[in-house]
Design a protein around this motif. Structure first.
Motif, mmCIF file in Angstrom:
data_model
loop_
_atom_site.group_PDB
_atom_site.id
_atom_site.type_symbol
_atom_site.label_atom_id
_atom_site.label_comp_id
_atom_site.label_asym_id
_atom_site.label_seq_id
_atom_site.Cartn_x
_atom_site.Cartn_y
_atom_site.Cartn_z
ATOM 1 N N ILE A 24 0.866 -1.179 0.000
ATOM 2 C CA ILE A 24 0.000 0.000 0.000
ATOM 3 C C ILE A 24 0.897 1.221 0.000
ATOM 4 O O ILE A 24 1.774 1.362 0.858
ATOM 5 C CB ILE A 24 -0.911 0.063 1.245
ATOM 6 N N ARG A 25 0.675 2.103 -0.947
ATOM 7 C CA ARG A 25 1.423 3.366 -1.011
ATOM 8 C C ARG A 25 0.440 4.504 -0.751
ATOM 9 O O ARG A 25 -0.595 4.601 -1.390
ATOM 10 C CB ARG A 25 2.060 3.514 -2.385
ATOM 11 N N GLY A 26 0.748 5.326 0.226
ATOM 12 C CA GLY A 26 -0.103 6.463 0.546
ATOM 13 C C GLY A 26 0.623 7.774 0.366
ATOM 14 O O GLY A 26 1.848 7.834 0.439
ATOM 15 N N GLY A 27 -0.157 8.822 0.139
ATOM 16 C CA GLY A 27 0.411 10.152 0.048
ATOM 17 C C GLY A 27 0.685 10.742 1.421
ATOM 18 O O GLY A 27 1.683 11.433 1.615
ATOM 19 N N TYR A 28 -0.212 10.453 2.371
ATOM 20 C CA TYR A 28 -0.086 11.024 3.714
ATOM 21 C C TYR A 28 -0.215 9.995 4.825
ATOM 22 O O TYR A 28 0.329 10.166 5.894
ATOM 23 C CB TYR A 28 -1.134 12.114 3.925
ATOM 24 N N ASP A 29 -0.987 8.936 4.562
ATOM 25 C CA ASP A 29 -1.273 7.962 5.617
ATOM 26 C C ASP A 29 -1.772 6.667 4.963
ATOM 27 O O ASP A 29 -2.400 6.708 3.912
ATOM 28 C CB ASP A 29 -2.353 8.532 6.553
ATOM 29 N N VAL A 30 -1.484 5.540 5.585
ATOM 30 C CA VAL A 30 -1.974 4.254 5.071
ATOM 31 C C VAL A 30 -2.765 3.481 6.126
ATOM 32 O O VAL A 30 -3.194 2.360 5.881
ATOM 33 C CB VAL A 30 -0.813 3.365 4.542
ATOM 34 N N THR A 31 -2.986 4.080 7.280
ATOM 35 C CA THR A 31 -3.599 3.373 8.410
ATOM 36 C C THR A 31 -4.957 2.775 8.063
ATOM 37 O O THR A 31 -5.202 1.594 8.292
ATOM 38 C CB THR A 31 -3.739 4.315 9.624
ATOM 39 N N GLY A 32 -5.857 3.576 7.520
ATOM 40 C CA GLY A 32 -7.194 3.083 7.181
ATOM 41 C C GLY A 32 -7.161 2.033 6.086
ATOM 42 O O GLY A 32 -7.887 1.030 6.142
ATOM 43 N N ALA A 33 -6.321 2.239 5.094
ATOM 44 C CA ALA A 33 -6.203 1.267 4.001
ATOM 45 C C ALA A 33 -5.651 -0.064 4.516
ATOM 46 O O ALA A 33 -6.129 -1.135 4.130
ATOM 47 C CB ALA A 33 -5.316 1.832 2.896
#
Length: 182
Positions: free
Chosen positions: A107-116
């Protein structure tokens, strides 16, 4: 048997990679899955919106890839789960699919990946899959260390499907890697 009539075990890579950055992330994981030392494994790559229940049922392990969008997995990957669950679950309940198939993801996030990350753990648990390699979850641009983790992720997931008699050294290495995937 997978849709290509290939009798080798299949690692199904389902991803949503619409940007050059996400395609580079995907390619790093695929480089690991297609490493020359990994033999006897079919690596099948399918866009999340194109993946079918037949693809899922024919696979032996799963590697998932997504961006984190607004605190969740991509809509395309969510569609994949929604559109394949009923048929997969029916096959699992009928005993046609072994429980605990291996899965992992990036999973790559811009700001956060917690929910994903929370969502993908919940969804894969609903399918009855078991995490078989440490997921790669990161924010921002992938650096060398992240790319190495992606390479290792793809390689580990594919190596899990190798016949241990093909290369006992590789199987032993993967056993050591898999002692604690969390």
């Amino acid at each position: 048997m997978n849709p290509t009539n290939d009798s080798r075990p299949t690692l199904l890579v389902v991803h949503h990679s619409p940007t050059p950055l996400l395609r580079a992330v995907r390619d790093a994981a695929l480089d690991g899955a297609r490493h020359p030392e990994i033999e006897g494994v079919n690596v099948r790559v399918v866009e999340a919106l194109d993946a079918t229940a037949a693809d899922v049922l024919a696979a032996d392990a799963y590697l998932l890839g997504t961006s984190a969008n607004f605190g969740y997995i991509s809509g395309a990957l969510k569609h994949f789960f929604d559109s394949t669950f009923a048929e997969y679950n029916a096959a699992a309940e009928a005993g046609d699919v072994p429980k605990g198939r291996p899965v992992s993801w990036w999973i790559r996030g811009g700001y956060d990946v917690t929910g994903a990350a929370k969502a993908i753990r919940s969804l894969t648990t609903g399918f009855g899959w078991e995490i078989a390699a440490e997921p790669v979850e990161f924010v921002g641009e992938p650096d060398d260390a992240t790319n190495e983790k992606l390479l290792e992720l793809g390689g580990t997931m594919a190596a899990l499907l190798m016949d241990p008699t093909t290369d006992p050294t590789m199987a032993q290495t993967m056993d050591q890697t898999m002692e604690d995937p969390r």
